[in-house]
Design a protein around this motif. Structure first.
Motif, PDB file in Angstrom:
ATOM      1  N   PHE A   1       0.831  -1.205   0.000  1.00  0.00           N
ATOM      2  CA  PHE A   1       0.000   0.000   0.000  1.00  0.00           C
ATOM      3  C   PHE A   1       0.866   1.256   0.000  1.00  0.00           C
ATOM      4  O   PHE A   1       0.522   2.257  -0.635  1.00  0.00           O
ATOM      5  CB  PHE A   1      -0.966   0.004   1.196  1.00  0.00           C
ATOM      6  N   GLN A   2       1.999   1.204   0.665  1.00  0.00           N
ATOM      7  CA  GLN A   2       2.921   2.330   0.664  1.00  0.00           C
ATOM      8  C   GLN A   2       3.461   2.578  -0.750  1.00  0.00           C
ATOM      9  O   GLN A   2       3.553   3.720  -1.198  1.00  0.00           O
ATOM     10  CB  GLN A   2       4.061   2.053   1.637  1.00  0.00           C
ATOM     11  N   ALA A   3       3.798   1.518  -1.455  1.00  0.00           N
ATOM     12  CA  ALA A   3       4.298   1.652  -2.827  1.00  0.00           C
ATOM     13  C   ALA A   3       3.230   2.245  -3.743  1.00  0.00           C
ATOM     14  O   ALA A   3       3.531   3.075  -4.604  1.00  0.00           O
ATOM     15  CB  ALA A   3       4.755   0.290  -3.350  1.00  0.00           C
ATOM     16  N   ILE A   4       1.986   1.834  -3.552  1.00  0.00           N
ATOM     17  CA  ILE A   4       0.888   2.398  -4.339  1.00  0.00           C
ATOM     18  C   ILE A   4       0.791   3.894  -4.077  1.00  0.00           C
ATOM     19  O   ILE A   4       0.664   4.702  -5.002  1.00  0.00           O
ATOM     20  CB  ILE A   4      -0.442   1.688  -4.010  1.00  0.00           C
ATOM     21  N   GLN A   5       0.863   4.262  -2.810  1.00  0.00           N
ATOM     22  CA  GLN A   5       0.761   5.677  -2.462  1.00  0.00           C
ATOM     23  C   GLN A   5       1.911   6.485  -3.061  1.00  0.00           C
ATOM     24  O   GLN A   5       1.705   7.573  -3.587  1.00  0.00           O
ATOM     25  CB  GLN A   5       0.726   5.842  -0.941  1.00  0.00           C
TER      26      GLN A   5
ATOM     27  N   GLY B   1      -0.630  12.369  -8.079  1.00  0.00           N
ATOM     28  CA  GLY B   1      -0.974  13.511  -7.237  1.00  0.00           C
ATOM     29  C   GLY B   1      -0.396  13.392  -5.842  1.00  0.00           C
ATOM     30  O   GLY B   1      -0.028  12.318  -5.389  1.00  0.00           O
ATOM     31  N   LYS B   2      -0.292  14.517  -5.182  1.00  0.00           N
ATOM     32  CA  LYS B   2       0.187  14.566  -3.806  1.00  0.00           C
ATOM     33  C   LYS B   2      -1.001  14.614  -2.855  1.00  0.00           C
ATOM     34  O   LYS B   2      -2.140  14.806  -3.263  1.00  0.00           O
ATOM     35  CB  LYS B   2       1.074  15.801  -3.593  1.00  0.00           C
ATOM     36  N   ALA B   3      -0.724  14.477  -1.562  1.00  0.00           N
ATOM     37  CA  ALA B   3      -1.789  14.463  -0.555  1.00  0.00           C
ATOM     38  C   ALA B   3      -2.563  15.779  -0.517  1.00  0.00           C
ATOM     39  O   ALA B   3      -3.707  15.814  -0.082  1.00  0.00           O
ATOM     40  CB  ALA B   3      -1.211  14.161   0.815  1.00  0.00           C
TER      41      ALA B   3
ATOM     42  N   TRP C   1      -6.520   7.758 -10.073  1.00  0.00           N
ATOM     43  CA  TRP C   1      -6.865   6.570 -10.855  1.00  0.00           C
ATOM     44  C   TRP C   1      -5.980   5.415 -10.420  1.00  0.00           C
ATOM     45  O   TRP C   1      -4.869   5.253 -10.900  1.00  0.00           O
ATOM     46  CB  TRP C   1      -6.687   6.837 -12.348  1.00  0.00           C
ATOM     47  N   LEU C   2      -6.456   4.646  -9.480  1.00  0.00           N
ATOM     48  CA  LEU C   2      -5.695   3.488  -9.006  1.00  0.00           C
ATOM     49  C   LEU C   2      -6.086   2.246  -9.790  1.00  0.00           C
ATOM     50  O   LEU C   2      -7.171   2.167 -10.367  1.00  0.00           O
ATOM     51  CB  LEU C   2      -5.971   3.238  -7.523  1.00  0.00           C
ATOM     52  N   ASP C   3      -5.217   1.263  -9.771  1.00  0.00           N
ATOM     53  CA  ASP C   3      -5.482  -0.031 -10.384  1.00  0.00           C
ATOM     54  C   ASP C   3      -6.371  -0.833  -9.431  1.00  0.00           C
ATOM     55  O   ASP C   3      -5.900  -1.353  -8.415  1.00  0.00           O
ATOM     56  CB  ASP C   3      -4.157  -0.756 -10.629  1.00  0.00           C
ATOM     57  N   THR C   4      -7.658  -0.891  -9.733  1.00  0.00           N
ATOM     58  CA  THR C   4      -8.587  -1.580  -8.835  1.00  0.00           C
ATOM     59  C   THR C   4      -8.302  -3.073  -8.751  1.00  0.00           C
ATOM     60  O   THR C   4      -8.585  -3.691  -7.730  1.00  0.00           O
ATOM     61  CB  THR C   4     -10.050  -1.359  -9.250  1.00  0.00           C
ATOM     62  N   GLY C   5      -7.729  -3.647  -9.799  1.00  0.00           N
ATOM     63  CA  GLY C   5      -7.362  -5.060  -9.743  1.00  0.00           C
ATOM     64  C   GLY C   5      -6.327  -5.321  -8.661  1.00  0.00           C
ATOM     65  O   GLY C   5      -6.421  -6.289  -7.904  1.00  0.00           O
ATOM     66  N   LEU C   6      -5.342  -4.450  -8.578  1.00  0.00           N
ATOM     67  CA  LEU C   6      -4.299  -4.577  -7.559  1.00  0.00           C
ATOM     68  C   LEU C   6      -4.877  -4.362  -6.159  1.00  0.00           C
ATOM     69  O   LEU C   6      -4.587  -5.122  -5.230  1.00  0.00           O
ATOM     70  CB  LEU C   6      -3.171  -3.580  -7.831  1.00  0.00           C
ATOM     71  N   ILE C   7      -5.698  -3.343  -6.010  1.00  0.00           N
ATOM     72  CA  ILE C   7      -6.318  -3.063  -4.706  1.00  0.00           C
ATOM     73  C   ILE C   7      -7.212  -4.230  -4.290  1.00  0.00           C
ATOM     74  O   ILE C   7      -7.228  -4.619  -3.119  1.00  0.00           O
ATOM     75  CB  ILE C   7      -7.124  -1.741  -4.741  1.00  0.00           C
ATOM     76  N   THR C   8      -7.937  -4.804  -5.232  1.00  0.00           N
ATOM     77  CA  THR C   8      -8.799  -5.957  -4.936  1.00  0.00           C
ATOM     78  C   THR C   8      -7.966  -7.145  -4.481  1.00  0.00           C
ATOM     79  O   THR C   8      -8.328  -7.843  -3.520  1.00  0.00           O
ATOM     80  CB  THR C   8      -9.641  -6.328  -6.176  1.00  0.00           C
TER      81      THR C   8
ATOM     82  N   CYS D   1      -7.641   9.898  -1.790  1.00  0.00           N
ATOM     83  CA  CYS D   1      -6.947   8.644  -2.032  1.00  0.00           C
ATOM     84  C   CYS D   1      -5.811   8.467  -1.023  1.00  0.00           C
ATOM     85  O   CYS D   1      -5.651   7.395  -0.425  1.00  0.00           O
ATOM     86  CB  CYS D   1      -6.427   8.607  -3.460  1.00  0.00           C
ATOM     87  N   HIS D   2      -5.028   9.521  -0.818  1.00  0.00           N
ATOM     88  CA  HIS D   2      -3.954   9.474   0.180  1.00  0.00           C
ATOM     89  C   HIS D   2      -4.526   9.216   1.574  1.00  0.00           C
ATOM     90  O   HIS D   2      -3.956   8.445   2.352  1.00  0.00           O
ATOM     91  CB  HIS D   2      -3.151  10.785   0.186  1.00  0.00           C
ATOM     92  N   HIS D   3      -5.652   9.862   1.860  1.00  0.00           N
ATOM     93  CA  HIS D   3      -6.296   9.668   3.166  1.00  0.00           C
ATOM     94  C   HIS D   3      -6.673   8.200   3.373  1.00  0.00           C
ATOM     95  O   HIS D   3      -6.398   7.627   4.428  1.00  0.00           O
ATOM     96  CB  HIS D   3      -7.537  10.567   3.279  1.00  0.00           C
ATOM     97  N   HIS D   4      -7.307   7.593   2.369  1.00  0.00           N
ATOM     98  CA  HIS D   4      -7.706   6.185   2.486  1.00  0.00           C
ATOM     99  C   HIS D   4      -6.485   5.268   2.604  1.00  0.00           C
ATOM    100  O   HIS D   4      -6.492   4.325   3.405  1.00  0.00           O
ATOM    101  CB  HIS D   4      -8.555   5.757   1.284  1.00  0.00           C
ATOM    102  N   LEU D   5      -5.458   5.524   1.820  1.00  0.00           N
ATOM    103  CA  LEU D   5      -4.251   4.690   1.894  1.00  0.00           C
ATOM    104  C   LEU D   5      -3.579   4.823   3.259  1.00  0.00           C
ATOM    105  O   LEU D   5      -3.131   3.820   3.832  1.00  0.00           O
ATOM    106  CB  LEU D   5      -3.293   5.036   0.756  1.00  0.00           C
TER     107      LEU D   5
END
Length: 134
Positions: free
Chosen positions: A19-23, A28-30, A37-44, A90-94
């Motif tokens: 998750f850190q690598a994704i962030q 974009g920054k926080a 636009w995240l890769d939902t497949g990876l998050i899933t 997105c940063h908040h959720h990560l």
């Protein structure tokens, strides 16, 4: 650290780093309001790993609680992904996923709190058996 606890520690560490690598890979920054636009497949896939780790953590209630929080926030992220989030959210959720993962790894790396009481109970049972025999 027993094998089950050790495996769970490494799984939680893997999830945290993932998750850190994704962030860190986000455009974009926080503080930005750019679309996220995240890769939902990876998050899933990571969400499935989180749920699997939660099942493995059932003997460790304090770790299970932390993983429940991470699973909840991962679900919120997936519900709004892709396209419904800006970089700030997105940063908040990560962050909300990574904080309990870090907490889980810290709890797993600490010595089990029940080790002392377990050895005490073992000694008490052994003495009770000797007392009954003699």
């Amino acid at each position: 650290m027993n094998a089950e606890r050790s495996q769970l520690f490494y799984t939680c560490t893997f999830l945290y780093v993932s998750f850190q690598a994704i962030q860190h890979s986000m455009a974009g920054k926080a503080s930005d309001s750019l679309p996220c636009w995240l890769d939902t497949g990876l998050i899933t896939m990571l969400s499935r790993e989180l749920r699997s780790a939660r099942e493995q953590a059932s003997p460790f209630p304090e770790v299970s609680e932390a993983l429940d929080v991470a699973i909840y926030h991962c679900g919120l992220l997936l519900a709004q992904c892709p396209g419904a989030l800006n970089s700030q959210l997105c940063h908040h959720h990560l962050d909300a996923i990574m904080v309990p993962l870090k907490e889980a790894t810290a709890r797993l790396s600490a010595a089990p709190a029940t080790a002392g009481s377990h050895s005490w109970q073992h000694t008490a049972r052994r003495l009770l058996k000797k007392w009954r025999r003699g």
